[in-house]
Design a protein around this motif. Sequence first.
Motif, short mmCIF file in Angstrom:
data_model
loop_
_atom_site.label_atom_id
_atom_site.label_comp_id
_atom_site.label_asym_id
_atom_site.label_seq_id
_atom_site.Cartn_x
_atom_site.Cartn_y
_atom_site.Cartn_z
N ALA A 136 1.54 -3.46 -4.55
CA ALA A 136 2.64 -3.90 -5.40
C ALA A 136 3.93 -4.11 -4.60
CB ALA A 136 2.87 -2.90 -6.53
N ASP A 137 4.12 -3.33 -3.54
CA ASP A 137 5.35 -3.50 -2.76
C ASP A 137 5.41 -4.87 -2.10
OD1 ASP A 137 3.36 -2.92 -0.88
OD2 ASP A 137 4.58 -1.48 0.23
N ARG A 138 4.26 -5.46 -1.83
CA ARG A 138 4.23 -6.81 -1.24
C ARG A 138 4.67 -7.87 -2.24
NH1 ARG A 138 -1.43 -5.73 1.75
NH2 ARG A 138 -0.58 -4.44 3.43
N LEU A 148 3.10 6.05 -2.75
CA LEU A 148 1.67 6.30 -2.54
C LEU A 148 1.00 5.19 -1.75
CD1 LEU A 148 0.71 7.77 -6.02
CD2 LEU A 148 1.19 9.00 -3.89
N GLY A 149 1.70 4.09 -1.53
CA GLY A 149 1.15 3.02 -0.69
C GLY A 149 0.09 2.20 -1.40
N ASP A 150 -1.10 2.12 -0.79
CA ASP A 150 -2.16 1.23 -1.25
C ASP A 150 -2.56 1.40 -2.73
OD1 ASP A 150 -2.22 0.06 1.23
OD2 ASP A 150 -4.03 1.10 1.89
N PRO A 151 -2.61 2.61 -3.28
CA PRO A 151 -3.01 2.72 -4.70
C PRO A 151 -2.03 2.08 -5.69
CG PRO A 151 -3.37 4.80 -3.57
CD PRO A 151 -2.58 3.92 -2.63
N LEU A 155 -1.18 -7.35 -9.87
CA LEU A 155 -1.95 -8.59 -9.97
C LEU A 155 -1.10 -9.60 -10.73
CD1 LEU A 155 -4.63 -10.26 -9.83
CD2 LEU A 155 -5.22 -9.20 -12.02
N VAL A 156 -0.91 -10.75 -10.13
CA VAL A 156 -0.24 -11.85 -10.82
C VAL A 156 -1.34 -12.64 -11.52
CG1 VAL A 156 1.18 -13.91 -10.58
CG2 VAL A 156 1.61 -11.93 -9.11
N ARG A 169 10.00 -9.49 -10.23
CA ARG A 169 10.11 -8.57 -9.10
C ARG A 169 11.17 -7.53 -9.45
NH1 ARG A 169 8.50 -10.97 -4.12
NH2 ARG A 169 10.04 -9.76 -3.01
N GLY A 170 10.98 -6.29 -9.00
CA GLY A 170 11.97 -5.26 -9.25
C GLY A 170 11.30 -3.92 -9.54
#
Length: 181
Positions: A136-138, A148-151, A155-156, A169-170
């Motif tokens: 989500a950060d991407r 938590l990073g990857d978890p 999805l758009v 975004r936000g």
Amino acid sequence: MTTLRLRPEGPADAGPVGRVLATAFARPDVLAPPEVGLVEELRGTAAWIPELAMVAEYGGEVVGYALLTRVRVRGDGGDAPALALGPVAVAPHRQRVGHGTAVVQAGLDAATELGERLVVVLGSPAFYRRFGFTRADRLGLTSPWSGLGDPWQALVLPASSSGDGLAPRGEVLFPSPWAKV
């Protein structure tokens, strides 16, 4: 031949859904998993979208569940609607046969049909990647779970026929019942 039936949750499904959640998320240190209470509390809020509470029924038994509820994304242009996916559960005796994938895909398809644009989830990257989720950060999304990073994923969804533009975004703001999970 018994087939899997995917459909929105009906009024008679609350008990069976609660049992699926309780068994799928059972832990020896808690009497009732918080996911059971989360769904019960979300049912009574504006975040609840009846068409996006999906059950998987096999042989007349509710064996799977995927819930998408309303969240807001606070960005520079104000608040925008989005969805949170979760909880997702499959009864232990029906796991690893595709019911989880099927019920999640049914929920995502229904969300796309409703013209929704963005879904966030906190879960296994190995599972959710198959649907197209990415970090989500991407996508410029933050939340209490960003660290938590990857978890922490998003999805758009494909653009609806209305041609709605870019996904928001936000900061993702969750309804208050999520604070208990």
